[in-house]
Design a protein around this motif. Sequence first.
Motif, mmCIF file in Angstrom:
data_model
loop_
_atom_site.group_PDB
_atom_site.id
_atom_site.type_symbol
_atom_site.label_atom_id
_atom_site.label_comp_id
_atom_site.label_asym_id
_atom_site.label_seq_id
_atom_site.Cartn_x
_atom_site.Cartn_y
_atom_site.Cartn_z
ATOM 1 N N ILE A 111 43.812 30.154 43.845
ATOM 2 C CA ILE A 111 43.798 31.617 43.877
ATOM 3 C C ILE A 111 44.705 32.096 45.000
ATOM 4 C CG2 ILE A 111 42.383 33.684 43.960
ATOM 5 C CD1 ILE A 111 41.725 31.858 41.636
ATOM 6 N N ILE A 112 45.691 32.898 44.656
ATOM 7 C CA ILE A 112 46.629 33.416 45.642
ATOM 8 C C ILE A 112 45.990 34.517 46.477
ATOM 9 C CG2 ILE A 112 48.828 34.625 45.944
ATOM 10 C CD1 ILE A 112 49.728 33.323 43.319
ATOM 11 N N LYS A 113 45.252 35.410 45.808
ATOM 12 C CA LYS A 113 44.707 36.574 46.490
ATOM 13 C C LYS A 113 43.562 37.138 45.671
ATOM 14 C CE LYS A 113 46.393 40.964 48.503
ATOM 15 N NZ LYS A 113 47.592 41.834 48.623
ATOM 16 N N ALA A 114 42.593 37.741 46.363
ATOM 17 C CA ALA A 114 41.474 38.414 45.701
ATOM 18 C C ALA A 114 41.138 39.662 46.491
ATOM 19 C CB ALA A 114 40.259 37.495 45.603
ATOM 20 N N VAL A 115 40.968 40.779 45.784
ATOM 21 C CA VAL A 115 40.632 42.050 46.436
ATOM 22 C C VAL A 115 39.521 42.732 45.648
ATOM 23 C CG1 VAL A 115 42.959 42.365 47.362
ATOM 24 C CG2 VAL A 115 42.385 43.353 45.142
ATOM 25 N N TYR A 116 38.801 43.605 46.348
ATOM 26 C CA TYR A 116 37.769 44.438 45.714
ATOM 27 C C TYR A 116 38.164 45.894 45.880
ATOM 28 C CZ TYR A 116 33.380 46.962 45.017
ATOM 29 O OH TYR A 116 32.425 47.854 44.584
ATOM 30 N N HIS A 117 38.114 46.659 44.768
ATOM 31 C CA HIS A 117 38.433 48.091 44.806
ATOM 32 C C HIS A 117 37.135 48.870 44.618
ATOM 33 C CE1 HIS A 117 40.423 51.890 44.263
ATOM 34 N NE2 HIS A 117 41.617 51.322 44.432
ATOM 35 N N PRO A 118 36.623 49.529 45.666
ATOM 36 C CA PRO A 118 35.309 50.184 45.564
ATOM 37 C C PRO A 118 35.306 51.412 44.672
ATOM 38 C CG PRO A 118 36.343 50.671 47.677
ATOM 39 C CD PRO A 118 37.209 49.671 47.003
ATOM 40 N N ARG A 119 36.439 52.048 44.480
ATOM 41 C CA ARG A 119 36.450 53.284 43.694
ATOM 42 C C ARG A 119 36.162 53.027 42.219
ATOM 43 N NH1 ARG A 119 40.993 58.071 44.183
ATOM 44 N NH2 ARG A 119 40.020 59.536 42.719
#
Length: 569
Positions: A111-119
């Motif tokens: 996995i290169i990158k993981a993000v969470y978007h709260p909106r």
Amino acid sequence: YDYDLFVWNPYVKYSIHQIPGHQAPLVAIEVLGSASNQVLSADTTGVMKTWDLGSSSYQCLQTIAVGDGFTLRTVLSVPLHRRIFAVGRTFVAYDYQNSGGSATQTDDQPIIKAVYHPRIRVFVTACAKHLRIWDAVTGAMTRTIPNSGSEITDFCLDDRGRKVFIADHGGKISVHSMATACLIKELTPHDGEVSGIAYCDGDRNVLTVSWDRSIVVHDECDKKLPMVWRKAKNIHRDDISCIAFSRHLGLIATGSTDCVIAVHEYERLRVRSHLLGHKVEITALEFIELYSLLASADIRGYVALWDVSAPSGYSHKSVVEQVLTRFINMQSLERSPSVHCFGPVCEDFGVCLLYTGDEDGNVRAWDLSGLLTTAEILPCEPKADWDPHKRAPGYDAGATAEAMARRTVAVETPELSFRISAKIVQQAISWKAHTDSIHSLGICKKPACLVTSGHDHMVKIWTREGGLMTVLRAHGQTAWHFPVQPDEITIDHNLIDNLQTVMRRQFFVEEKRKKTTKHRNTHRCFNVEHEVNAERRRERGGNDLKDLDQKRQVLSMKLAQKAKLGTHI
């Protein structure tokens, strides 16, 4: 003419599950081998999707668009040769292989990158081949965006969660819809691999850096045509390895394999300063916002905290752009793994933690409160009165970059000479997060947690104290524990941060006003007293005029009466 798939149990009268996902009538459903739990569905517009029937949520594993304007009639599967034929006016053949990913893994690649978007309450993960979108409420994978060109190197999301910007090894930056996974447009490409990309919240700009040693500010507002606000080339002598952006400070920091850190003005992309001291490749950069601090790391395991100048107004007393302190990410006396990512948390006044993820899979939290106290560091005001959409002429910084690269590795330049020699940065907590190198570490405010991704094909969500909350898994039945609700009203934390910034600015203005209160009050009192005296004089003069008019009226009445009687004065 159904748009949804229905799952049936032959011993039950009614369907046990309904799977949405297609935007056109379905024309075919094929099982990908008798031993596989995967099925393929296709609709009339040429969109094909594969589904995992072995999971409780029937996750979508992949989405394939056969071609523009391709009218699909049917799909034929040949499991013996692992091949699928899409049949329309022409035949299109696809070879497939059943996923070798483990049920305990997020993906079958690192996995290169993981993000969470709260909106919009979604997780987004990326490996070299594709990008996946996950529902944060259920933990199910909802969409897959395949990469049609070179391998993916980085990605970012806009502040509204509507677009995802994907950069690849060939220098291309593509913009996709988060709702449909469709390609919207492509931004102006680089001549080499895009090594970093960042979205500028509130400005609708995208920052990219590349191995072609250039930095570009893109405008993402136009729906079709790419546009560039400003560009600088040859900002480093060698390849650019990382980037950090702070809108609060109006600064961009870039690190390179030439061991130099360059700090640029966001408004013009001019180099503001060069930070020299690292003797090996820079691996990670991160601004510690609200404070004018920059964290940097190199492959030897050193972590340095730099004092960069505040944009305007109040700042602290330390020397501008100097290494305040440094420490080593030491696991043992024999090994100090390099830090690959940072995650600062500075939510309470005077309290700041810096989370780090290293190549051994460890997450550590470093307490910076002692540094803030010893160096008398206070929050700085945000940069004001600037234009993020300013068109600036491009410039070539090649001569300066060459000189700085030679200077930083020279014997005369000390390695990370720091101002505060005392051990003021303490390790607060650490834990083994992954079995291999950590590639990204994201900080979530609500819920308060960390999102890490690693070379071990895993994405994990942790509490800030190091407890495992849940794991993203692509296959199999998994328990999902993430405290968000589908009907939850999401608070825009950017608005909260802006409000806090305004309140801090008012505090600084009030402090400045108090310094000149005595003089202003004296001057104000004098003016008020002068105005009161003038008003009294005007009223006194008006009363005298009224008395004179009354006397004149009485005298006139007496004269008129005597005139009627025929007497003379």
